[in-house]
Design a protein around this motif. Structure first.
Motif, PDB file in Angstrom:
ATOM      1  N   SER A  39       7.101 -12.302   5.364  1.00  0.00           N
ATOM      2  CA  SER A  39       5.729 -12.681   5.018  1.00  0.00           C
ATOM      3  C   SER A  39       5.688 -14.051   4.343  1.00  0.00           C
ATOM      4  CB  SER A  39       5.084 -11.617   4.126  1.00  0.00           C
ATOM      5  OG  SER A  39       5.544 -11.752   2.790  1.00  0.00           O
ATOM      6  N   LEU A  48      -4.494 -12.344   8.898  1.00  0.00           N
ATOM      7  CA  LEU A  48      -4.391 -12.315   7.441  1.00  0.00           C
ATOM      8  C   LEU A  48      -4.884 -10.965   6.944  1.00  0.00           C
ATOM      9  CD1 LEU A  48      -3.741 -14.042   4.899  1.00  0.00           C
ATOM     10  CD2 LEU A  48      -6.155 -14.710   4.884  1.00  0.00           C
ATOM     11  N   TRP A  49      -4.090 -10.352   6.071  1.00  0.00           N
ATOM     12  CA  TRP A  49      -4.420  -9.022   5.556  1.00  0.00           C
ATOM     13  C   TRP A  49      -4.696  -9.073   4.073  1.00  0.00           C
ATOM     14  CZ3 TRP A  49      -4.589  -5.018   9.099  1.00  0.00           C
ATOM     15  CH2 TRP A  49      -4.026  -5.288  10.350  1.00  0.00           C
ATOM     16  N   GLN A  50      -5.677  -8.298   3.691  1.00  0.00           N
ATOM     17  CA  GLN A  50      -5.959  -8.057   2.276  1.00  0.00           C
ATOM     18  C   GLN A  50      -5.321  -6.703   1.976  1.00  0.00           C
ATOM     19  OE1 GLN A  50      -8.055 -10.385   0.566  1.00  0.00           O
ATOM     20  NE2 GLN A  50      -7.120  -9.363  -1.183  1.00  0.00           N
ATOM     21  N   ARG A  75       0.878 -15.204  -4.351  1.00  0.00           N
ATOM     22  CA  ARG A  75      -0.209 -14.641  -3.548  1.00  0.00           C
ATOM     23  C   ARG A  75      -0.634 -13.270  -4.050  1.00  0.00           C
ATOM     24  NH1 ARG A  75       2.981 -13.786   1.368  1.00  0.00           N
ATOM     25  NH2 ARG A  75       4.700 -13.804  -0.098  1.00  0.00           N
ATOM     26  N   THR A  90      -2.232  -6.156  -5.620  1.00  0.00           N
ATOM     27  CA  THR A  90      -3.047  -6.638  -4.507  1.00  0.00           C
ATOM     28  C   THR A  90      -2.541  -7.992  -4.050  1.00  0.00           C
ATOM     29  OG1 THR A  90      -4.599  -7.574  -6.105  1.00  0.00           O
ATOM     30  CG2 THR A  90      -5.165  -5.432  -5.170  1.00  0.00           C
ATOM     31  N   GLN A  92      -2.658 -11.088  -0.474  1.00  0.00           N
ATOM     32  CA  GLN A  92      -2.955 -11.453   0.901  1.00  0.00           C
ATOM     33  C   GLN A  92      -1.657 -11.833   1.561  1.00  0.00           C
ATOM     34  OE1 GLN A  92      -5.827 -14.611   1.094  1.00  0.00           O
ATOM     35  NE2 GLN A  92      -7.495 -13.136   1.257  1.00  0.00           N
ATOM     36  N   ARG A  94       0.121 -12.729   5.720  1.00  0.00           N
ATOM     37  CA  ARG A  94       0.004 -12.766   7.177  1.00  0.00           C
ATOM     38  C   ARG A  94       1.100 -11.895   7.765  1.00  0.00           C
ATOM     39  NH1 ARG A  94      -3.746 -16.065   8.940  1.00  0.00           N
ATOM     40  NH2 ARG A  94      -4.436 -17.717   7.541  1.00  0.00           N
ATOM     41  N   ALA A 101       2.362  -5.695   6.678  1.00  0.00           N
ATOM     42  CA  ALA A 101       1.805  -6.402   5.517  1.00  0.00           C
ATOM     43  C   ALA A 101       2.039  -5.592   4.241  1.00  0.00           C
ATOM     44  CB  ALA A 101       0.309  -6.656   5.730  1.00  0.00           C
ATOM     45  N   ALA A 126      -4.622  -1.659   3.833  1.00  0.00           N
ATOM     46  CA  ALA A 126      -4.585  -3.019   4.369  1.00  0.00           C
ATOM     47  C   ALA A 126      -5.814  -3.233   5.247  1.00  0.00           C
ATOM     48  CB  ALA A 126      -3.313  -3.242   5.183  1.00  0.00           C
ATOM     49  N   GLN A 128      -7.767  -6.183   7.593  1.00  0.00           N
ATOM     50  CA  GLN A 128      -7.645  -7.505   8.198  1.00  0.00           C
ATOM     51  C   GLN A 128      -8.865  -8.336   7.815  1.00  0.00           C
ATOM     52  OE1 GLN A 128      -6.433  -7.299  12.296  1.00  0.00           O
ATOM     53  NE2 GLN A 128      -6.993  -9.423  12.643  1.00  0.00           N
ATOM     54  N   THR A 129      -8.609  -9.557   7.336  1.00  0.00           N
ATOM     55  CA  THR A 129      -9.741 -10.382   6.898  1.00  0.00           C
ATOM     56  C   THR A 129     -10.202 -11.314   8.013  1.00  0.00           C
ATOM     57  OG1 THR A 129      -8.292 -12.086   6.014  1.00  0.00           O
ATOM     58  CG2 THR A 129      -8.989 -10.359   4.493  1.00  0.00           C
TER      59      THR A 129
END
Ligand SMILES: [Zn+2]
Length: 129
Positions: A39, A48-50, A75, A90, A92, A94, A101, A126, A128-129
């Motif tokens: 990552s 991109l994942w939150q 991050r 928490t 973010q 990729r 992720a 997770a 996806q943003t």
């Protein structure tokens, strides 16, 4: 419970486990150091994942440790919701998939044992943003 029903529960559990397995065969909630390293140099074209990971710690973590995560992980952020010994990590990242992720975020904890030498992941998410 009938034999068929038992089998179907087992199949569901297996399917559920497969759904949350990273490319290295580890369950996302267990974390994966390889995913964590991947990552760090992920292809910018990847989604991109939150990510959010709740975990419990056998001991309270000092406020300084919580603050250090943001500096060290860059991050990532580590917070303590209202419940004692429950923490929320928490960040973010990729990655090709959500499990990857999450495995990477938990992998960050595995790689940095000084943050939490023992922890139990209770919930993973997770988006996806
Ligand atoms: Zn992995």
């Amino acid at each position: 419970m009938t034999e068929a029903a038992k089998a179907s529960v087992r199949d569901q559990l297996a399917a559920e486990a497969a759904r949350w397995t990273c490319p290295h065969g580890r369950h996302a909630g267990q974390g994966c150091v390889a995913c964590y390293h991947a990552s760090g140099e992920a292809d910018p074209a990847l989604p991109l994942w939150q990510i959010a990971v709740w975990f419990t710690s056998p001991r309270p973590m000092p406020i300084k440790t919580l603050k250090d995560v943001r500096r060290h992980g860059r991050r990532f952020a580590l917070d303590q919701p209202s419940t004692p010994l429950v923490y929320l990590l928490t960040g973010q990242a990729r990655a090709a998939t959500g499990p990857e992720a999450i495995a990477g975020l938990v992998g960050f904890l595995l790689e940095n044992r000084h943050i939490a030498d023992a922890f139990t992941v209770t919930e993973i998410r997770a988006v996806q943003t």
